[in-house]
Design a protein around this motif. Sequence first.
Motif, PDB file in Angstrom:
ATOM      1  N   SER A 444      29.943  47.514  47.672  1.00 60.13           N
ATOM      2  CA  SER A 444      30.634  47.545  46.381  1.00 60.13           C
ATOM      3  C   SER A 444      31.419  46.248  46.230  1.00 60.13           C
ATOM      4  O   SER A 444      31.834  45.637  47.216  1.00 60.13           O
ATOM      5  CB  SER A 444      31.567  48.756  46.290  1.00 60.13           C
ATOM      6  N   ALA A 445      31.609  45.816  44.967  1.00 61.65           N
ATOM      7  CA  ALA A 445      32.325  44.563  44.685  1.00 61.65           C
ATOM      8  C   ALA A 445      33.330  44.818  43.561  1.00 61.65           C
ATOM      9  O   ALA A 445      33.054  45.572  42.617  1.00 61.65           O
ATOM     10  CB  ALA A 445      31.339  43.469  44.279  1.00 61.65           C
ATOM     11  N   PHE A 446      34.504  44.194  43.671  1.00 65.89           N
ATOM     12  CA  PHE A 446      35.508  44.321  42.614  1.00 65.89           C
ATOM     13  C   PHE A 446      36.348  43.046  42.595  1.00 65.89           C
ATOM     14  O   PHE A 446      36.490  42.344  43.594  1.00 65.89           O
ATOM     15  CB  PHE A 446      36.387  45.555  42.841  1.00 65.89           C
ATOM     16  N   THR A 447      36.898  42.749  41.408  1.00 65.92           N
ATOM     17  CA  THR A 447      37.679  41.527  41.224  1.00 65.92           C
ATOM     18  C   THR A 447      39.157  41.851  41.117  1.00 65.92           C
ATOM     19  O   THR A 447      39.543  43.008  40.917  1.00 65.92           O
ATOM     20  CB  THR A 447      37.219  40.780  39.962  1.00 65.92           C
ATOM     21  N   ASP A 448      40.002  40.808  41.221  1.00 67.18           N
ATOM     22  CA  ASP A 448      41.438  41.027  41.147  1.00 67.18           C
ATOM     23  C   ASP A 448      41.927  41.184  39.712  1.00 67.18           C
ATOM     24  O   ASP A 448      43.032  41.655  39.474  1.00 67.18           O
ATOM     25  CB  ASP A 448      42.193  39.887  41.843  1.00 67.18           C
ATOM     26  N   LYS A 449      41.096  40.743  38.729  1.00 65.10           N
ATOM     27  CA  LYS A 449      41.440  40.933  37.313  1.00 65.10           C
ATOM     28  C   LYS A 449      40.216  41.425  36.565  1.00 65.10           C
ATOM     29  O   LYS A 449      39.088  41.250  37.009  1.00 65.10           O
ATOM     30  CB  LYS A 449      41.918  39.610  36.701  1.00 65.10           C
ATOM     31  N   GLU A 450      40.460  42.016  35.397  1.00 64.96           N
ATOM     32  CA  GLU A 450      39.343  42.517  34.604  1.00 64.96           C
ATOM     33  C   GLU A 450      38.716  41.413  33.764  1.00 64.96           C
ATOM     34  O   GLU A 450      37.497  41.354  33.606  1.00 64.96           O
ATOM     35  CB  GLU A 450      39.814  43.663  33.691  1.00 64.96           C
ATOM     36  N   ILE A 451      39.541  40.505  33.211  1.00 63.03           N
ATOM     37  CA  ILE A 451      39.066  39.443  32.331  1.00 63.03           C
ATOM     38  C   ILE A 451      39.590  38.097  32.813  1.00 63.03           C
ATOM     39  O   ILE A 451      40.761  37.971  33.171  1.00 63.03           O
ATOM     40  CB  ILE A 451      39.497  39.677  30.866  1.00 63.03           C
ATOM     41  N   TYR A 452      38.704  37.084  32.810  1.00 62.70           N
ATOM     42  CA  TYR A 452      39.065  35.726  33.193  1.00 62.70           C
ATOM     43  C   TYR A 452      38.768  34.769  32.046  1.00 62.70           C
ATOM     44  O   TYR A 452      37.869  35.000  31.224  1.00 62.70           O
ATOM     45  CB  TYR A 452      38.257  35.273  34.423  1.00 62.70           C
ATOM     46  N   VAL A 458      38.808  32.962  40.534  1.00 62.78           N
ATOM     47  CA  VAL A 458      38.382  34.357  40.670  1.00 62.78           C
ATOM     48  C   VAL A 458      38.451  34.764  42.142  1.00 62.78           C
ATOM     49  O   VAL A 458      37.965  34.038  43.021  1.00 62.78           O
ATOM     50  CB  VAL A 458      36.944  34.545  40.157  1.00 62.78           C
ATOM     51  N   LYS A 459      39.054  35.907  42.399  1.00 55.97           N
ATOM     52  CA  LYS A 459      39.044  36.481  43.734  1.00 55.97           C
ATOM     53  C   LYS A 459      38.129  37.695  43.714  1.00 55.97           C
ATOM     54  O   LYS A 459      38.406  38.682  43.027  1.00 55.97           O
ATOM     55  CB  LYS A 459      40.445  36.882  44.184  1.00 55.97           C
ATOM     56  N   LEU A 460      37.040  37.605  44.468  1.00 52.55           N
ATOM     57  CA  LEU A 460      36.029  38.652  44.482  1.00 52.55           C
ATOM     58  C   LEU A 460      36.057  39.352  45.842  1.00 52.55           C
ATOM     59  O   LEU A 460      36.029  38.695  46.890  1.00 52.55           O
ATOM     60  CB  LEU A 460      34.647  38.036  44.236  1.00 52.55           C
ATOM     61  N   ASN A 461      36.126  40.685  45.841  1.00 52.34           N
ATOM     62  CA  ASN A 461      36.238  41.473  47.065  1.00 52.34           C
ATOM     63  C   ASN A 461      34.970  42.278  47.310  1.00 52.34           C
ATOM     64  O   ASN A 461      34.357  42.789  46.355  1.00 52.34           O
ATOM     65  CB  ASN A 461      37.430  42.441  46.969  1.00 52.34           C
ATOM     66  N   PHE A 462      34.598  42.402  48.602  1.00 56.48           N
ATOM     67  CA  PHE A 462      33.425  43.185  48.990  1.00 56.48           C
ATOM     68  C   PHE A 462      33.830  44.232  50.018  1.00 56.48           C
ATOM     69  O   PHE A 462      34.641  43.970  50.906  1.00 56.48           O
ATOM     70  CB  PHE A 462      32.340  42.290  49.594  1.00 56.48           C
ATOM     71  N   MET A 463      33.208  45.407  49.896  1.00 58.51           N
ATOM     72  CA  MET A 463      33.409  46.481  50.861  1.00 58.51           C
ATOM     73  C   MET A 463      32.042  47.066  51.199  1.00 58.51           C
ATOM     74  O   MET A 463      31.215  47.300  50.310  1.00 58.51           O
ATOM     75  CB  MET A 463      34.315  47.571  50.287  1.00 58.51           C
ATOM     76  N   LEU A 464      31.777  47.292  52.503  1.00 55.50           N
ATOM     77  CA  LEU A 464      30.516  47.864  52.954  1.00 55.50           C
ATOM     78  C   LEU A 464      30.710  49.303  53.397  1.00 55.50           C
ATOM     79  O   LEU A 464      31.748  49.660  53.936  1.00 55.50           O
ATOM     80  CB  LEU A 464      29.942  47.045  54.124  1.00 55.50           C
ATOM     81  N   ASN A 465      29.664  50.110  53.177  1.00 54.44           N
ATOM     82  CA  ASN A 465      29.691  51.516  53.580  1.00 54.44           C
ATOM     83  C   ASN A 465      28.434  51.849  54.364  1.00 54.44           C
ATOM     84  O   ASN A 465      27.329  51.431  53.989  1.00 54.44           O
ATOM     85  CB  ASN A 465      29.785  52.438  52.356  1.00 54.44           C
ATOM     86  N   GLN A 822      38.187  45.315  59.632  1.00 54.67           N
ATOM     87  CA  GLN A 822      38.549  45.059  58.240  1.00 54.67           C
ATOM     88  C   GLN A 822      37.931  46.115  57.339  1.00 54.67           C
ATOM     89  O   GLN A 822      36.845  46.627  57.604  1.00 54.67           O
ATOM     90  CB  GLN A 822      38.038  43.682  57.789  1.00 54.67           C
ATOM     91  N   THR A 823      38.625  46.410  56.260  1.00 49.69           N
ATOM     92  CA  THR A 823      38.051  47.318  55.266  1.00 49.69           C
ATOM     93  C   THR A 823      37.277  46.559  54.200  1.00 49.69           C
ATOM     94  O   THR A 823      36.394  47.116  53.547  1.00 49.69           O
ATOM     95  CB  THR A 823      39.157  48.148  54.584  1.00 49.69           C
ATOM     96  N   SER A 824      37.614  45.285  54.016  1.00 51.67           N
ATOM     97  CA  SER A 824      36.931  44.484  53.005  1.00 51.67           C
ATOM     98  C   SER A 824      37.156  43.010  53.313  1.00 51.67           C
ATOM     99  O   SER A 824      37.922  42.661  54.210  1.00 51.67           O
ATOM    100  CB  SER A 824      37.448  44.809  51.597  1.00 51.67           C
ATOM    101  N   THR A 825      36.472  42.156  52.576  1.00 51.27           N
ATOM    102  CA  THR A 825      36.705  40.718  52.659  1.00 51.27           C
ATOM    103  C   THR A 825      36.618  40.148  51.253  1.00 51.27           C
ATOM    104  O   THR A 825      36.157  40.829  50.320  1.00 51.27           O
ATOM    105  CB  THR A 825      35.683  40.033  53.581  1.00 51.27           C
ATOM    106  N   SER A 826      37.065  38.921  51.076  1.00 50.47           N
ATOM    107  CA  SER A 826      37.084  38.334  49.742  1.00 50.47           C
ATOM    108  C   SER A 826      36.612  36.895  49.775  1.00 50.47           C
ATOM    109  O   SER A 826      36.673  36.223  50.811  1.00 50.47           O
ATOM    110  CB  SER A 826      38.497  38.399  49.140  1.00 50.47           C
ATOM    111  N   VAL A 827      36.113  36.419  48.634  1.00 44.39           N
ATOM    112  CA  VAL A 827      35.799  35.011  48.425  1.00 44.39           C
ATOM    113  C   VAL A 827      36.482  34.576  47.138  1.00 44.39           C
ATOM    114  O   VAL A 827      36.740  35.395  46.246  1.00 44.39           O
ATOM    115  CB  VAL A 827      34.271  34.767  48.333  1.00 44.39           C
ATOM    116  N   GLN A 828      36.783  33.300  47.063  1.00 41.21           N
ATOM    117  CA  GLN A 828      37.427  32.767  45.864  1.00 41.21           C
ATOM    118  C   GLN A 828      36.636  31.587  45.323  1.00 41.21           C
ATOM    119  O   GLN A 828      36.104  30.790  46.090  1.00 41.21           O
ATOM    120  CB  GLN A 828      38.865  32.328  46.169  1.00 41.21           C
ATOM    121  N   PHE A 829      36.556  31.500  43.995  1.00 40.26           N
ATOM    122  CA  PHE A 829      35.868  30.398  43.352  1.00 40.26           C
ATOM    123  C   PHE A 829      36.471  30.180  41.970  1.00 40.26           C
ATOM    124  O   PHE A 829      37.216  31.030  41.452  1.00 40.26           O
ATOM    125  CB  PHE A 829      34.358  30.684  43.230  1.00 40.26           C
TER     126      PHE A 829
END
Length: 867
Positions: A444-452, A458-465, A822-829
Motif C-alpha cells: 500500500s502507498a500513501f502520501t503526506d498530503k492530499e493535494i500538491y 512529496v513524501k511517499l510512504n510504502f507499507m508491505l503486508n 520497520q512498519t513502513s518506509t518513505s521516499v521524497q521527490f
Amino acid sequence: MKVLLFFSLVLGTSFGLWAQTGVVKGVVSTLESDQAIFQSQVFIPGTSYQSFTDSTGSFTLAGVPFGSWKLMVGKEGFLLKEIDVVVGYPEQSIFPIQILLETDLQTVPSQKIKFATHKRNLEAFRRMLVRGASSEEEIILVNPEVLEFIEKDKQTWVYAREMILIQNLESSYLISMWLRNPILLKSEWNSADIAIAYLEISPNSAEESKLQQEKRVALYEKSPVYKIRRLISEEPDQVTLSSTNTKGEFFFKIKNPGKINTGFDVGDTEILIRANGVPVNRDLVNAKNESFQNPLLFLPDDFNYEQTQTLAQLDPTVENLKESVFLHTDRDIYLIGDNLYFKAFMIFGNPLMVAESSKILHVEILDTLGNSKIHKIFSLKNGMAEGKINLGPELDTRDFVVKAYTLWGSNYGLGSEYVKPIQVLTANWQKDTDLSGTYGKGISAFTDKEIYQAQDSVKLNFMLNGVNGQVIGGNLSVSILKDDALILQNSELNSFVEFLKIERKSPAFDLERFKLDKEYGFILKGKVSDSTAFVDRSKLEVLVNGFLDRRELSTDLFGNFYLEKLQFEGKFSLAVKGRNFNGDQLKNIDITYVSSPNQVDFSKIHFPKTKMISNSLPYIDSLRREYMKMRAGEILLEEVVVDDVKENPLYRMPYGKPHKVLEMDGIYLSGDTRQFMYAFVNRVAGFRVAGNPPIILNRRGSSLGPPQILVNGSPITSTSGSTLVGYDSENQYKALSMINVFNIDRIEVIPTVVVALGEAGEFGAINIILKDGIQLAKENSHPFKEYDLWGLDNEKVDFEILASDISSTIFWNPSVKISPNQTSTSVQFKLPEDVEAFWVVVNGVNALGEPVSGRFHFNQKNVALDQ
C-alpha cells in the motif's frame, strides 16, 4: 505453477539475531600526511567480511552482524593496523571511521641466504601451513615470492611485508594472511601472530558446487562451534546462556562439563559467543588433546551452516536449478537520448539456489528484425541487479524489445527470459488510450498530503503486508511518472505479481544437453571468420587486459573459442593473434558476448499505442548528426607487432651500473602505455603506479616520488625534480606515450639516488633502451589485433531524476528497503513545474520471498474538487 523466490538480505539463520546487520564505513589515509591510501585491504579477521579502499581511501563493509569486532587494515609499505568497532551502536561508533596507517620503516636484520637454503626454508614454511590437514595438497601457497627468511641468533624467521595468499582446496576458500610479527620457522606456531580473511572460490559446475557444500558441512560438523550450537538447541538444560550489553553477543557456559562429552575443552569457563554460536575468542575453545588448531583449516566465522547443509542435501534437478528474470523498467516509452532505468529480480526453481545462481545478467535492446542493437551485462548480487542503459541515436527506428536473461536460464527456453516491448521516439507524444485504476498486491502507498502544487516536495510512504496481513519488510524499486507518460498496456509485463501468474509451459529438459553454463564471471566468444579453410584447430594467443593474463586457446570445428570467468568493470582490452592448422596467420577474428540463442516471436508482441504530436526535437537531431559523423569517421584498429628477437645491448646506463635489467623476453604487450607502466611496476620492486593520468613513482625511504625517465641515455622527463604542488604525471605520461613499446629492447633501472642527475635523480632513474633499425629488420614478429571492449556495467544509478523535455520519469529509486523492524518506509521527490497528477509504479519482494506490485495515481485535483 510452483514459483519460489529468495531474498537473502532479509532471511536469517536459526539464530534470529544473526540476521541483524549493520554497515561499517571508513577512510584509510597516511598518518604522516593524511593522504588517501588506495587498494588497502580492510577486513574483519576470521571472516569473509572484507573490502579494498578506492582512490579516495574509502571503504564499506556491508551486512556485518551486530556485535563487537576487530577491524584490520593491511597495505604493503605500512604497519598492520587493528581497531575495535561495535556494529549496532551508532552512538559508540563514528562513521565514517578515520583510520591512519603508519609507514613501515622497520629494518629487519637479515643475512644473505643461499638459494638452496631459501628453498629449504620455503618447504619448512609450507609444512607449517599444512599442519593438521588431511593431506599436504589441501593447502597451496599461492605467492611464495612475498616471503622473506631472516637469519638471526642461529634461528630462521619468516617475514612478509604484504599479503600472503593461501588456497584451501578442501573448503574452497582463498585465504589472505597477514603476519603481525615475524614467525619463528618451526613445527609449532602461534595463530595469534597472524590475521586472515576468507574469499570464496566459485565452483565451475553444479556438481562441483554440491561437492563443495558437502565438504564444508563435514568440516563444520567436526568443529567446536557445531557442538556449542547442538548443546544450545538440543540440550538446553546442560548449558546456561545469558545476554550481554552488546547486541548479538551472549555468555555461554556448560553447567557440568565432567558429565557431558563435548569434544572440546572450556571447563566451567563462561565464554563469549556470537549469535551464530562462534566464540568471540576462538583460542578459548580447543579440541580435546590438541593445544594447537590450524586456523587455515577453519571455516569463516560468518559461515552459514543451515544454508550450506540444505544445499548439500539438495538434488541438482532441472527444476531446482531453473532461473529466470523479471525486469522493472522505469517506463514504456522513451525519447532518443533517454536512459532506461531498471531493477532485475531473479526467480528460482528453489529459493536456496540464490547462492549458486548465475552472477551475470544480460540486458539487450532488439529491433523488430531481431538484431541486437545494444547488449549490456550487469552483476547479479543476492538475486538482484540494477542499472541503466542509454538509448542513443543508434536506435533509429520506433519499436524495440527489451530482453533480459541469464545464460543458464536461456537453456530453459524463451519462457525463462524477460521480453517487453518499448518505444524510442524522436518527438513528444500523446496516448491513444487512457489507463485508469490503481491496484496494490501486497503493498500500500500513501502520501503526506492530499493535494500538491507544482514544484512541491512529496513524501511517499510504502507499507508491505504478508499473506496473513502482517506488516513485513522487503526490497522495492519505485518509479514516479508524469500523468501522461503511463502506458503499461501489458500489465503482466510490468507487474511482478502478474508476471509470475503467466503459465509458462516448458518441454522436458535434460541437464546433459544444456549448452550454456552458469556465468560466475562473464564469457566472451571469439569467432575466426577467415575465408581460408582450416579454421578449425587454429591456435590463438590472447592477452586479456594487457599481459598479466595470457591465454593460449584452440578453436573448435567452426572456428569458435571462448574466454571465461572475466570480471572486468567498464572498458578493458584484448589482444589476439593466431595461426590456422596450415600455419597461415589469422586476420578476421570477431569478439562478442555469449548471448541467448532463443529468438523472440515478434508476431506476438504488442507495442504501446502512441501518436507523436511534434516534429523531431532539436537536441535529438543534433545527437543523430553527431552519431552519423562518428560512424563515417570510424577507423579500424591497426595491428601491432610484438617483438620476439633479442640482440646484444648497444647502450649502457650513463650515470652508473644498473641495479636491475628488465629484459623483454616473455613480456606480452598490447601497445597501451598504461599497460606498459603496470607491467613495469609488477616486475620491479619498489615502484608503483598511481594517479590519472598514471605516473610511475618510486618509494625511497619514507618518501615517494617520480624517477627520471631516459631513452637511450637521454632524459625525456623534467630534470628539475618534483614540485611542492605535486608530481607532473601528465608530462611523464605524455613522454612515455611517445615510445613505441614494441621497439623496447630492455630497461635498465637504478632505484636509488642518482647524484649526476641532480634533483631529478632523487627517486632513481629508468633508462629505456630501444632497438635499432638492424634489429627491427631482423625480427620475425607476429601481429596482434587489439579490441577495446566493455565489461560489467556497474555505474552508479541516480536515485532522483527531475522530469524535463527528455524524461517523463520524475523519480526512480531501485533500492527502497523496509527492514524487518520497520512498519513502513518513505521516499521524497520534487514535482516539476508542468506536473499535476502523477503515477507511482512499484515492484519488489517482501521478507517472505513473495512478489509485491502496485500502481497508484496521486494528486488528481479534479477528483478532489468534485468531492
